[in-house]
Structures are given as structure tokens and as C-alpha cells.
Scaffold this active site. Structure first.
Site, mmCIF file in Angstrom:
data_model
loop_
_atom_site.group_PDB
_atom_site.id
_atom_site.type_symbol
_atom_site.label_atom_id
_atom_site.label_comp_id
_atom_site.label_asym_id
_atom_site.label_seq_id
_atom_site.Cartn_x
_atom_site.Cartn_y
_atom_site.Cartn_z
ATOM 1 C CB CYS A 47 -0.926 -0.009 1.224
ATOM 2 S SG CYS A 47 -2.064 1.395 1.264
ATOM 3 C CB CYS A 51 -1.573 3.772 8.169
ATOM 4 S SG CYS A 51 -2.628 4.465 6.875
ATOM 5 C CB CYS A 54 -0.844 -0.309 8.268
ATOM 6 S SG CYS A 54 -1.689 -1.494 7.193
ATOM 7 C CB CYS A 124 -18.505 -5.373 5.350
ATOM 8 S SG CYS A 124 -17.545 -3.956 5.910
ATOM 9 C CB CYS A 184 -18.328 -0.479 9.334
ATOM 10 S SG CYS A 184 -17.225 -1.300 10.495
ATOM 11 N NE ARG A 259 -17.371 -5.875 13.752
ATOM 12 C CZ ARG A 259 -17.606 -5.017 12.742
ATOM 13 N NH1 ARG A 259 -16.639 -4.326 12.228
ATOM 14 N NH2 ARG A 259 -18.825 -4.894 12.259
HETATM 15 N N1 SAM Z 1 -6.831 0.398 3.248
HETATM 16 C C1 SAM Z 1 -8.101 0.497 3.829
HETATM 17 C C2 SAM Z 1 -8.190 1.591 4.860
HETATM 18 O O1 SAM Z 1 -7.162 2.103 5.279
HETATM 19 O O2 SAM Z 1 -9.306 1.941 5.229
HETATM 20 C C3 SAM Z 1 -8.631 -0.801 4.414
HETATM 21 C C4 SAM Z 1 -7.771 -1.694 5.264
HETATM 22 S S1 SAM Z 1 -7.144 -1.011 6.782
HETATM 23 C C5 SAM Z 1 -5.994 -2.265 7.204
HETATM 24 C C6 SAM Z 1 -8.516 -1.094 7.900
HETATM 25 C C7 SAM Z 1 -8.326 -0.728 9.350
HETATM 26 O O3 SAM Z 1 -7.692 -1.792 10.054
HETATM 27 C C8 SAM Z 1 -7.484 0.480 9.704
HETATM 28 O O4 SAM Z 1 -8.159 1.677 9.537
HETATM 29 C C9 SAM Z 1 -7.207 0.226 11.181
HETATM 30 O O5 SAM Z 1 -8.240 0.758 11.983
HETATM 31 C C10 SAM Z 1 -7.210 -1.294 11.278
HETATM 32 N N2 SAM Z 1 -5.849 -1.796 11.501
HETATM 33 C C11 SAM Z 1 -4.882 -1.926 10.572
HETATM 34 N N3 SAM Z 1 -3.737 -2.389 11.122
HETATM 35 C C12 SAM Z 1 -3.983 -2.543 12.441
HETATM 36 C C13 SAM Z 1 -3.180 -2.977 13.540
HETATM 37 N N4 SAM Z 1 -1.912 -3.310 13.385
HETATM 38 N N5 SAM Z 1 -3.749 -3.029 14.757
HETATM 39 C C14 SAM Z 1 -5.051 -2.674 14.920
HETATM 40 N N6 SAM Z 1 -5.849 -2.252 13.918
HETATM 41 C C15 SAM Z 1 -5.321 -2.178 12.688
HETATM 42 FE FE1 SF4 Z 2 -2.895 1.226 3.398
HETATM 43 FE FE2 SF4 Z 2 -2.807 0.031 5.775
HETATM 44 FE FE3 SF4 Z 2 -3.201 2.662 5.622
HETATM 45 FE FE4 SF4 Z 2 -5.164 0.983 4.814
HETATM 46 S S1 SF4 Z 2 -4.361 1.200 6.897
HETATM 47 S S2 SF4 Z 2 -4.417 2.831 3.773
HETATM 48 S S3 SF4 Z 2 -3.892 -0.694 3.995
HETATM 49 S S4 SF4 Z 2 -1.338 1.557 4.962
#
Ligand code: SAM
Ligand code: SF4
Ligand code: DTB
Length: 334
Positions: A47, A51, A54, A124, A184, A259
Site C-alpha cells: 500500500c 499509516c 499497518c 462489507c 462501519c 465491535r
Molecule cells: N486500506 C483500507 C483503509 O485504510 O481503510 C482498508 C484496510 S485497513 C488495514 C482497515 C483498518 O484496520 C485500519 O483503519 C485500522 O483501523 C485497522 N488496523 C490496521 N492495522 C492494524 C493494527 N496493526 N492493529 C489494529 N488495527 C489495525
Molecule cells: Fe494502506 Fe494500511 Fe493505511 Fe489501509 S491502513 S491505507 S492498507 S497503509
């Protein structure tokens, strides 16, 4: 609900806060039911976004490699499996900044969604940023809910992500709501935020008009190689802070499914039971979240049986919550 009111509630003795949340829970969710949502990462890793929590950001070495979009047949196989294990909502995630109409990948996603939507589960997706057109087309293809988290307070957000803004998140949420898809939207605890950031996050979520249909409260799953995973464990969230946030979310968003999301592997059964008592009525169900683990399905069913909780039936005609006409629509576009 305003910050000051949230703050007063948050600072109550724990049992008083839980008692208030329990009353709200019983009034809106009297049936001891828990929604079971199964996740599938249909496009993993690589990606462009940064973030800092992530596993799937291309900017960090986390051991998660970039894969291409899964084929429809493979997704369908996983969706059938989820249904046979008792999932009532199937949530497909993709590690993209967002999606644009007219691209091949968007067409492929629409095709996947319309096939999955015939299986008798709520559908979803969480695919990143969407514009108006993309949201409308996803709705037509059969998406019932769209997950897009605000993750933390608007003030703390720039410390966590720099490649998009909090307002970008709100814009997508607006498009999703306008298309008649249920939102959500929730966040993560343990991103180095303060108590005020947590309350601000709930203030923003509760101010949405209509309020989100579901609110995932994730606890950070630390991922080695990411800025958040490499810091010391001062980010570890205290168990009772999690319970307080669940209780507060229940009070501030009475009709939402709250959730107990990522992070349950680090929680014992007693803590999870307390979260259910305080207002949680949804979990991610199945051994995998997106890239990390989750409790065994068998263990979750056994816990629910011990507590006398039943799976919530899917609502295949899930209508998005309606706005309160006495308040302006929100999240607002800047
Ligand atoms: N890329 C899309 C986005 O950013 O909305 C969808 C996938 S993203 C992984 C979805 C959510 O997963 C993030 O907004 C975050 O809240 C949660 N998430 C991701 N990595 C995480 C982690 N290591 N621990 C807890 N929650 C996490
Ligand atoms: Fe990309 Fe992870 Fe950020 Fe979603 S949360 S936009 S998958 S870096
Ligand atoms: C949400 O709020 N949590 C889920 C889902 N929405 C997409 C994702 C949790 C991811 C946990 C870390 C991982 O497995 O990579």
C-alpha cells in the site's frame, strides 16, 4: 454527544460507567446476540500509504509482501467457508489508497462483490478512499456496509498518517452515506494517543448524522517494522481502558453494533466477557484478521456458549441508518 459529557462519563467509577452502558445496551440490544464478521484480505500489502501501525504499508519492512487482487473463485471459496462456520457478515479488505471508477481493478471488485452478495451474508468492504460514483456502484453491486475508520482524534491523526488527511477520511464516509451504504467506522487504541484523543474520536463518531451502523474498537496489534510496532510497549492499552471505551461507545452510539475488533488474542476470556457486558455486540470471527491472527472460531463459539450469547442473524436487507433531519448531515465535506 459532546466532549464534556463524554469526559464526565469516562471519569465515573468503572462500575457506574458499566451500569449506565448496560442500561443503554439492554434498551437497544436486549437479545444477548453477537454479530460474527469474518475478514478476508482480498488484496494484501504494497500500500502507498504510511499509516504507522499497518503491516501492509509499502514503506515499512514488515515481512508482508505485496500481492495482487485475489481471483473471484478464491474469494467465493473463502466466503462459503466463512458462512459454513457461522459468519453473518463477510468483510473484504484491500490495501489500497483508494479506488477509481473506470479502472480494471474496480470492475473486478464489483464483480467479486456481486457474487459474494448472493451467498446470504451481509457484505462489507474496506477498500480505501471512494468518490461518489464508486460508492454508488458498490451499493448497486450489493455492498451493505463500508468500513473506513477515523482511527483516532483529528488532532492526533497527522502524527499517525501523513499521506492522507482526516478530512479525506470524512469525505469518503460522506460519499458512502450518500450512496445509502451503512458506515462501519471506528478506531484503534494504543497509537500513543491520550485520553482526550479517545474521547474526541468518540465525539466525532457520535456526531455523524446518521451515526455509524457499526463501530470497531481495535487495540493495536503491534507489527514489527512499523513505527508503532517498533516503539516500546507503552502503547499497550490497559484492559480497563478498553472496557471504558466500549462502554462509552455503547452510550454515545446506542444503536450501533460496537465491535470488539483487533487485539482479542491479547485479551483473556474474562476481559472479553466484561466487554460484552459493557456493550460490545460484534466480533471478528475466524482465525485471521487481515495479516495477523485472531482467536479460533471454536474458542469464540465456546466462549459465547458459556456466556449464553447467540450469533446475530444477518440482515440481508440492511438499510443504512436514516439521518436525523433536525441536525445537519455529517460528516461534512470541507
Ligand atoms: N486500506 C483500507 C483503509 O485504510 O481503510 C482498508 C484496510 S485497513 C488495514 C482497515 C483498518 O484496520 C485500519 O483503519 C485500522 O483501523 C485497522 N488496523 C490496521 N492495522 C492494524 C493494527 N496493526 N492493529 C489494529 N488495527 C489495525
Ligand atoms: Fe494502506 Fe494500511 Fe493505511 Fe489501509 S491502513 S491505507 S492498507 S497503509
Ligand atoms: C477494522 O476496524 N479492523 C479490521 C477491519 N476493520 C478491516 C482490520 C484489523 C487489522 C489488524 C491487523 C492485521 O491483521 O493486519
Amino acid at each position: 454527544m459532546q466532549f464534556d459529557e463524554l469526559s464526565q462519563l469516562y471519569n465515573l467509577p468503572l462500575f457506574d460507567l458499566i451500569q449506565r452502558a448496560r442500561k443503554v445496551h439492554e434498551a437497544h440490544w436486549p437479545k444477548n446476540e453477537v454479530q460474527l464478521c469474518t475478514l478476508l484480505s482480498i488484496k494484501t500489502g504494497g500500500c502507498s500509504e504510511d499509516c504507522s501501525y499497518c503491516a501492509q504499508s509499502a514503506r515499512y519492512s514488515t515481512g508482508v509482501s505485496a500481492e495482487s487482487l485475489m481471483d473471484k473463485d478464491e474469494v467465493l471459496q473463502q466466503a462459503h467457508l466463512a458462512k459454513s462456520q457461522g459468519a453473518t457478515r463477510f468483510c473484504m479488505g484491500a490495501a489500497w489508497k483508494g479506488l477509481r471508477d473506470g479502472t480494471q481493478r474496480f470492475e473486478k471488485v464489483l464483480d467479486i462483490v456481486s457474487s459474494v452478495s448472493r451467498l446470504g451474508m451481509e457484505v462489507c468492504t474496506t477498500l480505501g478512499e471512494l468518490g461518489e460514483t464508486e460508492a454508488v456502484k458498490l451499493k448497486q453491486a450489493g455492498v451493505t456496509a463500508y468500513n473506513h475508520n477515523i482511527d483516532t482524534s483529528p488532532e492526533h491523526y497527522p502524527d499517525i498518517v501523513t499521506t492522507h488527511t482526516f478530512q479525506d477520511r470524512l469525505n469518503t464516509l460522506r460519499h458512502v452515506q450518500d450512496a445509502g451504504i451503512s458506515v462501519c467506522c471506528g478506531g484503534i487504541l494504543g497509537l500513543g494517543e491520550g485520553r482526550d484523543d479517545r474521547l474526541r474520536m468518540l465525539e466525532v463518531l457520535s456526531s455523524f448524522n446518521p451515526q455509524p451502523e457499526s463501530v470497531p474498537i481495535n487495540s493495536l496489534v503491534p507489527i514489527a517494522g512499523t513505527p508503532m510496532g517498533d516503539s516500546d510497549d507503552s502503547h499497550q492499552v490497559d484492559s480497563f481502558e478498553i472496557v471504558r471505551m466500549i462502554a462509552l461507545a455503547r452510550i454515545a452510539l446506542p444503536k450501533a453494533k460496537v465491535r470488539l475488533a483487533a487485539g482479542r488474542l491479547q485479551m483473556n476470556q474474562e476481559l472479553q466477557a466484561l466487554c460484552f457486558f459493557a456493550g460490545a455486540n460484534s466480533i471478528f470471527y475466524g482465525e485471521k484478521l487481515l495479516t495477523t491472527g485472531n482467536p479460533q472460531a471454536k474458542a469464540d463459539l465456546a466462549l459465547m456458549a458459556k456466556l449464553g450469547l447467540k450469533p446475530l442473524e444477518p440482515n440481508l436487507h440492511l438499510e443504512a441508518p436514516q439521518p436525523d433531519e433536525s441536525r445537519p448531515l455529517s460528516p461534512a465535506l470541507a
